[in-house]
Write a protein that holds these residues in place. Structure first.
Motif, mmCIF file in Angstrom:
data_model
loop_
_atom_site.group_PDB
_atom_site.id
_atom_site.type_symbol
_atom_site.label_atom_id
_atom_site.label_comp_id
_atom_site.label_asym_id
_atom_site.label_seq_id
_atom_site.Cartn_x
_atom_site.Cartn_y
_atom_site.Cartn_z
ATOM 1 N N ILE A 7 5.397 -5.862 2.434
ATOM 2 C CA ILE A 7 5.633 -4.433 2.639
ATOM 3 C C ILE A 7 7.096 -4.067 2.432
ATOM 4 C CG2 ILE A 7 3.729 -4.246 4.313
ATOM 5 C CD1 ILE A 7 5.895 -4.162 6.532
ATOM 6 N N SER A 8 7.317 -2.769 2.258
ATOM 7 C CA SER A 8 8.698 -2.255 2.228
ATOM 8 C C SER A 8 8.894 -1.136 3.240
ATOM 9 C CB SER A 8 9.058 -1.704 0.841
ATOM 10 O OG SER A 8 8.976 -2.720 -0.132
ATOM 11 N N GLY A 9 7.754 -0.577 3.702
ATOM 12 C CA GLY A 9 7.858 0.635 4.535
ATOM 13 C C GLY A 9 6.997 0.599 5.780
ATOM 14 N N ARG A 10 6.281 1.700 6.006
ATOM 15 C CA ARG A 10 5.551 1.884 7.266
ATOM 16 C C ARG A 10 4.366 0.935 7.380
ATOM 17 N NH1 ARG A 10 2.948 7.307 4.747
ATOM 18 N NH2 ARG A 10 2.116 6.097 3.009
ATOM 19 N N GLY A 11 3.799 0.511 6.225
ATOM 20 C CA GLY A 11 2.727 -0.481 6.268
ATOM 21 C C GLY A 11 1.385 0.051 6.723
ATOM 22 N N SER A 12 1.023 1.264 6.331
ATOM 23 C CA SER A 12 -0.293 1.760 6.764
ATOM 24 C C SER A 12 -1.412 0.953 6.120
ATOM 25 C CB SER A 12 -0.447 3.249 6.449
ATOM 26 O OG SER A 12 -0.681 3.465 5.076
ATOM 27 N N ASN A 13 -1.225 0.504 4.887
ATOM 28 C CA ASN A 13 -2.241 -0.352 4.258
ATOM 29 C C ASN A 13 -2.265 -1.721 4.939
ATOM 30 O OD1 ASN A 13 -3.735 0.745 1.770
ATOM 31 N ND2 ASN A 13 -1.672 1.544 1.527
ATOM 32 N N MET A 14 -1.103 -2.227 5.300
ATOM 33 C CA MET A 14 -1.022 -3.488 6.055
ATOM 34 C C MET A 14 -1.854 -3.358 7.325
ATOM 35 S SD MET A 14 2.157 -4.703 8.373
ATOM 36 C CE MET A 14 1.655 -3.388 9.495
ATOM 37 N N ASN A 36 10.831 -6.760 2.466
ATOM 38 C CA ASN A 36 12.095 -6.920 1.738
ATOM 39 C C ASN A 36 13.204 -6.089 2.384
ATOM 40 O OD1 ASN A 36 10.623 -4.567 0.628
ATOM 41 N ND2 ASN A 36 12.481 -4.314 -0.593
ATOM 42 N N LYS A 37 12.852 -5.389 3.449
ATOM 43 C CA LYS A 37 13.839 -4.560 4.158
ATOM 44 C C LYS A 37 13.724 -4.817 5.654
ATOM 45 C CE LYS A 37 14.100 -0.242 2.799
ATOM 46 N NZ LYS A 37 13.624 1.095 2.364
ATOM 47 N N PRO A 38 14.853 -5.130 6.315
ATOM 48 C CA PRO A 38 14.796 -5.440 7.755
ATOM 49 C C PRO A 38 14.317 -4.271 8.607
ATOM 50 C CG PRO A 38 17.075 -5.346 6.963
ATOM 51 C CD PRO A 38 16.212 -5.250 5.763
ATOM 52 N N ASP A 39 14.432 -3.043 8.054
ATOM 53 C CA ASP A 39 14.035 -1.869 8.859
ATOM 54 C C ASP A 39 12.653 -1.346 8.479
ATOM 55 O OD1 ASP A 39 15.767 0.733 6.934
ATOM 56 O OD2 ASP A 39 14.671 -1.081 6.343
ATOM 57 N N ALA A 40 11.890 -2.148 7.780
ATOM 58 C CA ALA A 40 10.529 -1.695 7.410
ATOM 59 C C ALA A 40 9.720 -1.452 8.689
ATOM 60 C CB ALA A 40 9.853 -2.744 6.535
ATOM 61 N N GLY A 41 9.180 -0.239 8.789
ATOM 62 C CA GLY A 41 8.465 0.130 10.013
ATOM 63 C C GLY A 41 7.275 -0.772 10.291
ATOM 64 N N GLY A 42 6.668 -1.295 9.250
ATOM 65 C CA GLY A 42 5.478 -2.127 9.427
ATOM 66 C C GLY A 42 5.742 -3.423 10.186
ATOM 67 N N LEU A 43 6.994 -3.867 10.202
ATOM 68 C CA LEU A 43 7.313 -5.142 10.875
ATOM 69 C C LEU A 43 7.001 -5.061 12.366
ATOM 70 C CD1 LEU A 43 10.693 -6.016 9.113
ATOM 71 C CD2 LEU A 43 8.553 -7.316 8.934
ATOM 72 N N VAL A 170 -5.709 10.501 -0.576
ATOM 73 C CA VAL A 170 -5.746 9.221 -1.297
ATOM 74 C C VAL A 170 -5.476 8.067 -0.343
ATOM 75 C CG1 VAL A 170 -4.575 7.818 -3.055
ATOM 76 C CG2 VAL A 170 -5.124 10.228 -3.518
ATOM 77 N N LEU A 171 -4.535 8.252 0.569
ATOM 78 C CA LEU A 171 -4.177 7.170 1.490
ATOM 79 C C LEU A 171 -5.382 6.746 2.323
ATOM 80 C CD1 LEU A 171 -1.641 5.493 2.201
ATOM 81 C CD2 LEU A 171 -1.217 7.101 4.075
ATOM 82 N N SER A 172 -6.199 7.721 2.733
ATOM 83 C CA SER A 172 -7.356 7.339 3.561
ATOM 84 C C SER A 172 -8.350 6.528 2.725
ATOM 85 C CB SER A 172 -8.023 8.580 4.162
ATOM 86 O OG SER A 172 -8.621 9.334 3.144
ATOM 87 N N VAL A 173 -8.415 6.792 1.436
ATOM 88 C CA VAL A 173 -9.280 5.980 0.560
ATOM 89 C C VAL A 173 -8.672 4.595 0.357
ATOM 90 C CG1 VAL A 173 -9.923 5.725 -1.883
ATOM 91 C CG2 VAL A 173 -10.517 7.799 -0.645
#
Ligand code: GRF
Length: 204
Positions: A7-14, A36-43, A170-173
């Motif tokens: 992931i790089s961000g919030r990680g909703s798919n994760m 790849n980013k220490p501040d990725a919300g998904g972590l 699209v995200l919900s799909v």
């Protein structure tokens, strides 16, 4: 099968992959979340859900893409990962990592490939006036957003859609098709035949 989600961000798919994998009969376990980013919300979310995490900050490799990928690959192998699921991972990959994980690396793209490869897919879909839009899960190949398609989900484009309202639909799909696509690959049901994927399921 042991799966790493990148992931790089919030990680909703994760998030949807982790939830799906909690079912005892799901053919994969999410063994690692790597950002790849220490501040990725998904972590934080992954840690909350008890999933081991790792960070390889691409900025530490000053543009040496392959060195960054070797560090990522080392962590994946050490964790005995078998499948990699890119989920909002915003780094272009060199042939090094793509070849190292050939036919074992998936990505989700917020458009019906081959339409709208690249970024800003919802704005472009609205600009083109398409009536059907959606998301695609595909095997990662050396060319961006171009590997064999595993699953797709379609949504209608409404007259009053904005990029944000269309992105949300699209995200919900995405959250529906990614867990299904990963299960098809992890269970061996998704078979690659001359660059096309047979999944044995009418609706993957
Ligand atoms: C999603 O639109 C996904 O299709 C794209 O990145 C966006 C963010 O994904 N790959 P997530 O919420 O971080 O999973």
């Amino acid at each position: 099968k042991r799966v790493a989600v990148l992931i790089s961000g919030r990680g909703s798919n994760m998030n949807s992959l982790i939830s799906a994998a909690m079912h005892p009969d799901y053919p994969a376990e999410i063994a690692l979340v790597l950002a790849n980013k220490p501040d990725a919300g998904g972590l934080a979310k992954a840690e909350e859900m008890g999933i081991p995490t790792a960070v390889v900050d691409h900025r530490d490799y000053k543009g040496d893409r392959e060195a960054f990928e070797r560090a990522v690959d080392e962590i994946l192998r050490t964790a005995k990962i078998e499948i990699v699921a890119l989920a909002g991972f915003m780094r272009l990959l060199t042939p090094f990592l793509v070849n190292a994980w050939k036919d074992r690396m998936l990505n989700i793209h917020p458009a019906l490939l081959p339409s709208f490869k690249g970024l800003a897919t919802h704005e472009r879909a609205l600009d083109e006036g398409v009536k059907i839009h959606g998301a695609t899960v595909h095997f990662v190949s050396a060319e961006m957003d171009d590997g064999p398609i595993i699953a797709q989900g379609a949504v209608p484009v409404l007259d009053d859609d904005t990029p944000a309202t269309l992105a949300a639909r699209v995200l919900s799909v995405e959250h529906q098709i990614y867990p299904k696509a990963l299960a098809l690959v992890a269970s061996g049901k998704a078979r690659l035949r001359d660059q096309r994927v047979a999944t044995g399921a009418a609706d993957a």
